[in-house]
Design a protein around this motif. Structure first.
Motif, PDB file in Angstrom:
ATOM      1  N   VAL A   1      -0.114  -1.873   1.196  1.00  0.00           N
ATOM      2  CA  VAL A   1       0.138  -1.054   0.012  1.00  0.00           C
ATOM      3  C   VAL A   1       0.531   0.350   0.449  1.00  0.00           C
ATOM      4  O   VAL A   1      -0.153   0.957   1.284  1.00  0.00           O
TER       5      VAL A   1
ATOM      6  N   LEU B   1       1.196   4.292  -0.677  1.00  0.00           N
ATOM      7  CA  LEU B   1       0.880   5.255  -1.717  1.00  0.00           C
ATOM      8  C   LEU B   1       2.153   5.756  -2.392  1.00  0.00           C
ATOM      9  O   LEU B   1       3.080   6.213  -1.724  1.00  0.00           O
ATOM     10  N   ARG B   2       2.182   5.663  -3.713  1.00  0.00           N
ATOM     11  CA  ARG B   2       3.316   6.209  -4.465  1.00  0.00           C
ATOM     12  C   ARG B   2       3.103   7.684  -4.769  1.00  0.00           C
ATOM     13  O   ARG B   2       3.990   8.516  -4.581  1.00  0.00           O
TER      14      ARG B   2
ATOM     15  N   TYR C   1      -7.593   7.963  -6.367  1.00  0.00           N
ATOM     16  CA  TYR C   1      -6.617   6.942  -6.734  1.00  0.00           C
ATOM     17  C   TYR C   1      -7.289   5.772  -7.452  1.00  0.00           C
ATOM     18  O   TYR C   1      -8.447   5.445  -7.199  1.00  0.00           O
TER      19      TYR C   1
ATOM     20  N   GLN D   1      -2.514   2.981  -5.420  1.00  0.00           N
ATOM     21  CA  GLN D   1      -1.219   3.643  -5.499  1.00  0.00           C
ATOM     22  C   GLN D   1      -1.210   4.828  -6.451  1.00  0.00           C
ATOM     23  O   GLN D   1      -0.659   5.869  -6.134  1.00  0.00           O
TER      24      GLN D   1
END
Length: 321
Positions: free
Chosen positions: A103, A105-106, A145, A150
């Motif tokens: 995954v 991180l956005r 988060y 994300q």
């Protein structure tokens, strides 16, 4: 010509057009391999207050694999966080380890294009909700988060942390058993002063305070690289130092008494284990504590600094303290 110059000026503000290299991003379908690792001369019966259980060397053909600087466990899953804002989720069942997800991180500081935007160095994971808190170097901030790992739910850049340095900031972040959060500065190589630290009454991203100062004194020549809380409330601080040439690391665990963790305190404690040989004299940067059938387990992961010729070591110990 005027329109061209205007367009060029805009493009120079777009990540990548100004020449900055994109931070390495591990492919979501990357294959992760694990092999059993044993120290030269075999496993000792105990290492200070630790009993070795086993260790794995993790690797991948993907050039972006590695750089893991924080670690958490939730159920049968190990969550490794790289210093480039990527999570590697691994399921662990007995002697079997399997990649569950990767995954990226956005949300976070900046655009996420450069490594400086996602210099994630420390991690707290709530085992019930899956919510995580991440300590960022460079910007010296703490972000929270959602369980999808994300989407950001909140962030704070405490005023005292502004002076923790560009690459020497919140390397250690831990939530104490009473709900307080402790964050510790890494400090720079050769630093002899105690490290700065902040103590929060609750979640730093929602409590509305910037923390109350205290300090941590690591063993001479060492710097704190992560921390985790024991069931009784004491805190284990992972410390490392490096030598060159050749490049090699030493790693020791320090135990901090829970009753000493208060505003204004100078935190210090005894070295309870020297992990250097067990961790292949690699850069130990992440630590986590779990409970298994009444026994306390200590997990440690190394950061290979994105050098493919160096291993990523994930080791497990039984706590004897």
């Amino acid at each position: 010509m005027r329109w061209f110059l205007s367009l060029l000026a805009v493009l120079l503000l777009v990540p990548g057009w100004a020449g900055e290299a994109r931070l390495p991003v591990l492919s979501s379908d990357a294959t992760v391999r694990a092999r059993w690792l044993a120290p030269s001369g075999g496993w000792p019966r105990r290492i200070g207050l630790l009993e070795p259980v086993g260790a794995l060397s993790l690797s991948s053909d993907d050039h972006a694999f590695g750089g893991y600087s924080a670690l958490a466990l939730r159920g049968d899953e190990a969550v490794l966080l790289s210093d480039g804002g990527q999570f590697l989720r691994l399921s662990i069942a007995g002697r079997h380890l399997r990649k569950r997800a990767i995954v990226t991180l956005r949300d976070g500081p900046g655009t996420g294009w450069m490594k400086e935007d996602r210099d994630t160095e420390s991690l707290v994971l709530d085992r019930s909700s899956g919510v995580v808190w991440i300590g960022y170097e460079r910007v010296n901030a703490i972000w929270r988060y959602a369980a999808d790992l994300q989407h950001a739910l909140g962030s704070v850049a405490p005023r005292p942390m502004r002076y923790w340095g560009a690459n020497t900031g919140p390397e250690s972040l831990v939530r104490l058993n009473d709900g307080r959060f402790l964050v510790i500065q890494e400090g720079w190589r050769g630093m002899v002063e105690p490290r700065n630290a902040l103590l929060f009454d609750g979640d730093p991203t929602v409590s509305g305070d910037y923390g109350r100062p205290l300090h941590y004194r690591p063993p001479e020549g060492f710097a704190p690289s992560d921390a985790a809380v024991l069931p009784n409330g004491d805190v284990l601080v992972l410390n490392r130092r490096w030598h060159f040439p050749p490049l090699r690391f030493e790693s020791v665990l320090v135990r901090i008494a829970r009753d000493s963790i208060r505003p204004g305190a100078l935190l210090a404690g005894p070295v309870v284990a020297d992990l250097s040989p067990i961790m292949a004299r690699e850069n130990a940067e992440g630590i986590a504590v779990t409970m298994e059938r009444g026994a306390t387990m200590i997990w440690v992961v190394t950061d290979n600094d994105m050098s493919r010729w160096r291993p990523t070591v994930l080791a497990k110990f039984r706590w004897l303290g």
